[in-house]
Design an enzyme around this catalytic site. Structure first.
Site, mmCIF file in Angstrom:
data_model
loop_
_atom_site.group_PDB
_atom_site.id
_atom_site.type_symbol
_atom_site.label_atom_id
_atom_site.label_comp_id
_atom_site.label_asym_id
_atom_site.label_seq_id
_atom_site.Cartn_x
_atom_site.Cartn_y
_atom_site.Cartn_z
ATOM 1 C CG ASN A 35 -1.711 1.233 1.417
ATOM 2 O OD1 ASN A 35 -1.808 2.033 0.490
ATOM 3 N ND2 ASN A 35 -2.290 1.413 2.602
ATOM 4 C CD1 TRP A 36 3.913 1.006 -2.381
ATOM 5 C CD2 TRP A 36 3.970 1.799 -4.475
ATOM 6 N NE1 TRP A 36 4.758 0.209 -3.116
ATOM 7 C CE2 TRP A 36 4.809 0.669 -4.403
ATOM 8 C CE3 TRP A 36 3.844 2.465 -5.693
ATOM 9 C CZ2 TRP A 36 5.529 0.199 -5.508
ATOM 10 C CZ3 TRP A 36 4.552 1.998 -6.797
ATOM 11 C CH2 TRP A 36 5.388 0.879 -6.699
ATOM 12 C CE LYS A 37 -0.208 3.583 4.555
ATOM 13 N NZ LYS A 37 -0.136 3.736 6.011
ATOM 14 C CD GLU A 49 -3.702 -2.148 7.415
ATOM 15 O OE1 GLU A 49 -2.607 -2.419 6.915
ATOM 16 O OE2 GLU A 49 -4.317 -1.108 7.164
ATOM 17 N N GLY A 61 2.285 2.440 10.809
ATOM 18 C CA GLY A 61 3.343 3.439 10.696
ATOM 19 C C GLY A 61 4.023 3.803 12.009
ATOM 20 N N GLY A 105 2.647 -0.984 4.335
ATOM 21 C CA GLY A 105 2.780 0.419 3.938
ATOM 22 C C GLY A 105 4.241 0.806 3.807
ATOM 23 N N GLY A 106 4.786 1.426 4.857
ATOM 24 C CA GLY A 106 6.146 1.966 4.839
ATOM 25 C C GLY A 106 7.190 1.027 4.248
ATOM 26 C CG HIS A 148 -5.972 2.206 5.079
ATOM 27 N ND1 HIS A 148 -5.540 3.227 5.901
ATOM 28 C CD2 HIS A 148 -4.948 1.327 4.998
ATOM 29 C CE1 HIS A 148 -4.297 2.974 6.287
ATOM 30 N NE2 HIS A 148 -3.915 1.822 5.751
ATOM 31 C CB SER A 154 4.737 -1.535 12.367
ATOM 32 O OG SER A 154 4.379 -0.182 12.564
HETATM 33 P P1 PGA Z 1 2.596 0.410 7.689
HETATM 34 O O1 PGA Z 1 1.166 0.693 7.000
HETATM 35 O O2 PGA Z 1 3.092 -0.899 7.140
HETATM 36 O O3 PGA Z 1 3.430 1.586 7.268
HETATM 37 O O4 PGA Z 1 2.369 0.341 9.149
HETATM 38 C C1 PGA Z 1 0.254 -0.344 6.797
HETATM 39 C C2 PGA Z 1 -0.993 0.193 6.157
HETATM 40 O O5 PGA Z 1 -1.353 1.353 6.448
HETATM 41 O O6 PGA Z 1 -1.652 -0.494 5.371
#
Ligand code: PGA
Length: 247
Positions: free
Chosen positions: A5-7, A160, A166, A225-226, A90, A204
């Site tokens: 998920n690149w946001k 999540e 994050g 994400g990150g 999300h 995370s």
């Molecule tokens: P993260 O994000 O891996 O940066 O914690 C996960 C997400 O928001 O889907």
């Protein structure tokens, strides 16, 4: 399945280098375990790069309708352009854009109506986690957003915890496992033909903790994400997933 998920990150140059690095590190036969949700602006760039492969490229969100809705992309537009899946619910959409359970339900219905996979995100706040309300919160989110006549297997749930996204903090893998088992039970008993969805963990996930999660029976993959923004790291996590889950 491992979904990136690149946001709201990336540009053509960064994305191109990501794709080149990833494809140089990962054997084609493992692409089938991978989904990428770039920004919708870059959907075609990523889709075109991986055109001849089994990587699924999706959206991070869709709108419930088309036409006079400035700024939106409808599920039918996404699906016509080859979108394989879309996230819905999300926590950043819930928090920043005020998506509530009723709207998320409509989004899931539209995604499924257009023959894409819905990746339905649920998760509790830190207060709810601390006061041991996690299961109640998740059950409500699921029951209020699950389409009542759900008959398809095109539904993936992403668990999540909001406080893990994050932040570098996560619940421990055993806790996650038992929550995933609970989520599967809730969905199974709420659906007419007892659908048992795949449940991904998100929040995370990185190369250091991925094996803890993937060692658990009810963890079917991850939404990342990150750590997905670095192709080297994402390829490492995919490698861990493949060794532990698809052996
Ligand atoms: P993260 O994000 O891996 O940066 O914690 C996960 C997400 O928001 O889907």
């Amino acid at each position: 399945m491992i979904i990136a998920n690149w946001k709201a990150n990336g540009n053509e140059i960064i994305n191109n280098s990501w794709c080149n690095t990833f494809s140089s590190l990962v054997d084609n036969e493992f692409y089938k375990f991978v989904g990428i949700a770039p920004s919708s602006l870059h959907f075609h760039q990523i889709k075109n790069f991986f055109e001849q492969t089994s990587i699924q490229v999706g959206f991070q969100d869709i709108d419930i309708d088309g036409g006079a809705r400035t700024g939106s992309i409808s599920a039918s537009m996404a699906s016509n352009d080859g979108c394989a899946f879309s996230l819905a619910g999300h926590s950043e959409r819930r928090e920043i854009f005020k998506d509530d359970n009723a709207l998320i339900k409509e989004k899931i219905e539209k995604i499924l109506d257009h023959e894409m996979t819905a990746v339905f995100c649920v998760g509790e706040s830190f207060e709810d986690y601390q006061s041991e309300n996690t299961k109640d919160v998740l059950k409500l989110q699921i029951l209020e957003s699950l389409p009542s006549s759900l008959k398809t297997n095109n539904l993936i749930i992403a668990y999540e915890p909001v406080w893990a996204i994050g932040s570098g903090r996560t619940p421990n893998a055993k806790e996650v496992n038992s929550i995933h088992e609970f989520i599967k039970d809730v969905v199974q008993s709420a659906t007419a033909n007892n659908i048992e969805p795949k449940v991904l963990y998100g929040g995370s996930v990185n190369q250091a903790n991925a094996s803890d999660f993937f060692n658990e029976k009810f963890v079917d993959g991850a939404l990342i994400g990150g750590a997905s923004l670095d192709a080297n790291v994402f390829a490492d996590i995919l490698d861990i997933y493949r060794r532990l889950k698809e052996k």
